[in-house]
Design a protein around this motif. Structure first.
Motif, PDB file in Angstrom:
ATOM      1  N   LEU A  99      36.380  12.976  14.881  1.00  0.00           N
ATOM      2  CA  LEU A  99      37.171  14.136  15.290  1.00  0.00           C
ATOM      3  C   LEU A  99      36.322  15.328  15.714  1.00  0.00           C
ATOM      4  CD1 LEU A  99      39.863  13.775  12.548  1.00  0.00           C
ATOM      5  CD2 LEU A  99      40.346  13.892  14.975  1.00  0.00           C
ATOM      6  N   ALA A 100      35.052  15.339  15.321  1.00  0.00           N
ATOM      7  CA  ALA A 100      34.193  16.502  15.595  1.00  0.00           C
ATOM      8  C   ALA A 100      33.730  16.562  17.040  1.00  0.00           C
ATOM      9  CB  ALA A 100      32.987  16.493  14.665  1.00  0.00           C
ATOM     10  N   ARG A 101      33.608  15.422  17.688  1.00  0.00           N
ATOM     11  CA  ARG A 101      33.159  15.434  19.080  1.00  0.00           C
ATOM     12  C   ARG A 101      34.378  15.405  20.007  1.00  0.00           C
ATOM     13  NH1 ARG A 101      31.887  10.344  16.980  1.00  0.00           N
ATOM     14  NH2 ARG A 101      33.118   8.674  17.883  1.00  0.00           N
ATOM     15  N   PRO A 102      34.220  15.916  21.206  1.00  0.00           N
ATOM     16  CA  PRO A 102      35.351  15.857  22.140  1.00  0.00           C
ATOM     17  C   PRO A 102      35.772  14.398  22.350  1.00  0.00           C
ATOM     18  CG  PRO A 102      33.625  17.287  22.980  1.00  0.00           C
ATOM     19  CD  PRO A 102      33.066  16.591  21.768  1.00  0.00           C
ATOM     20  N   GLU A 140      46.574  21.358  15.105  1.00  0.00           N
ATOM     21  CA  GLU A 140      46.312  22.402  16.093  1.00  0.00           C
ATOM     22  C   GLU A 140      44.866  22.344  16.588  1.00  0.00           C
ATOM     23  OE1 GLU A 140      48.630  24.080  17.630  1.00  0.00           O
ATOM     24  OE2 GLU A 140      49.987  22.962  16.326  1.00  0.00           O
ATOM     25  N   VAL A 141      43.921  22.124  15.658  1.00  0.00           N
ATOM     26  CA  VAL A 141      42.504  22.034  16.044  1.00  0.00           C
ATOM     27  C   VAL A 141      42.298  20.810  16.937  1.00  0.00           C
ATOM     28  CG1 VAL A 141      40.154  21.746  15.181  1.00  0.00           C
ATOM     29  CG2 VAL A 141      41.730  23.259  13.985  1.00  0.00           C
ATOM     30  N   ALA A 142      42.924  19.684  16.584  1.00  0.00           N
ATOM     31  CA  ALA A 142      42.775  18.457  17.373  1.00  0.00           C
ATOM     32  C   ALA A 142      43.347  18.639  18.776  1.00  0.00           C
ATOM     33  CB  ALA A 142      43.461  17.292  16.660  1.00  0.00           C
ATOM     34  N   ARG A 143      44.507  19.268  18.876  1.00  0.00           N
ATOM     35  CA  ARG A 143      45.093  19.517  20.202  1.00  0.00           C
ATOM     36  C   ARG A 143      44.154  20.378  21.043  1.00  0.00           C
ATOM     37  NH1 ARG A 143      50.133  20.458  17.151  1.00  0.00           N
ATOM     38  NH2 ARG A 143      51.480  18.666  17.497  1.00  0.00           N
ATOM     39  N   ALA A 144      43.606  21.427  20.425  1.00  0.00           N
ATOM     40  CA  ALA A 144      42.699  22.323  21.148  1.00  0.00           C
ATOM     41  C   ALA A 144      41.431  21.596  21.593  1.00  0.00           C
ATOM     42  CB  ALA A 144      42.341  23.527  20.278  1.00  0.00           C
ATOM     43  N   ALA A 145      41.022  20.561  20.837  1.00  0.00           N
ATOM     44  CA  ALA A 145      39.819  19.793  21.177  1.00  0.00           C
ATOM     45  C   ALA A 145      40.096  18.710  22.216  1.00  0.00           C
ATOM     46  CB  ALA A 145      39.230  19.164  19.919  1.00  0.00           C
TER      47      ALA A 145
END
Length: 195
Positions: free
Chosen positions: A30-33, A57-62
């Motif tokens: 999950l940390a990398r695009p 929300e963080v995942a969507r933004a990524a």
């Protein structure tokens, strides 16, 4: 476990969720695009479950797509996953669940790359004690089988729970599907027996 979870104050739940989300989002998967069209399947917390909403929300933004489950059939237990972009896409479902509205686009299960899995308890081998309906075991099994049949890399199954929900041993049989990792507010456990 359910009683202990339910007894947590709103502040305790929020503090634990923030810490667990930070650990979750630091995982390499999950940390990398993401590659194009990578999808994270999650859930909407109920009855004091550790809440993954901050991660969504963080995942969507990524760049991840986010899919949430709808109960398709109670027996045999069957979940379908639908792309949800925010609270306006949600409605009240059976068993006190919050699920995507029926008009949200369905995501074929083999397109789920990472699945967050709730539970009452987990152990270090990745075994999970759920609510007894078998919904997540069936979905996890289906996900693994369909991705293998499509020649796709295995999806990552991640248990998401409070640290007190980690126990010595969870009962399991051939119907139960182990997770690959368990993320809590205090640690990340790499499951020893998950296949």
């Amino acid at each position: 476990m359910a009683e202990r979870r339910g007894a947590l104050s709103a502040t305790e739940r929020d503090v634990c969720a923030q810490a667990a989300v930070a650990r979750l989002m630091a995982l390499p998967a999950l940390a990398r695009p993401p590659r194009a069209a990578a999808t994270l399947a999650a859930y909407v917390a109920i009855r004091g479950e550790l809440d993954p909403a901050g991660a969504l929300e963080v995942a969507r933004a990524a760049g991840f797509g986010v899919a949430l489950p709808r109960i398709e059939t109670p027996w045999p237990p069957r979940l379908r996953f639908h792309r949800a972009t925010g609270p306006d896409d949600l409605c009240e479902g059976p068993h006190g669940l919050t699920e995507p509205v029926v008009s949200c686009p369905e995501v074929p299960i083999e397109e789920l790359d990472i699945m967050l899995v709730p539970g009452l308890a987990f152990d270090a081998s990745g075994r999970r004690l759920g609510q007894g309906g078998g919904y997540y075991d069936a979905a996890s099994r289906d996900l693994r089988e369909r991705r293998a049949a499509a020649g796709r890399p295995p999806a990552v199954l991640i248990g998401f729970a409070y640290d007190f929900q980690i126990v010595e041993t969870c009962p399991a049989d051939e119907r139960d599907v182990a997770v690959d990792l368990v993320v809590t507010e205090r640690r990340v456990l790499e499951a020893r027996a998950a296949v």
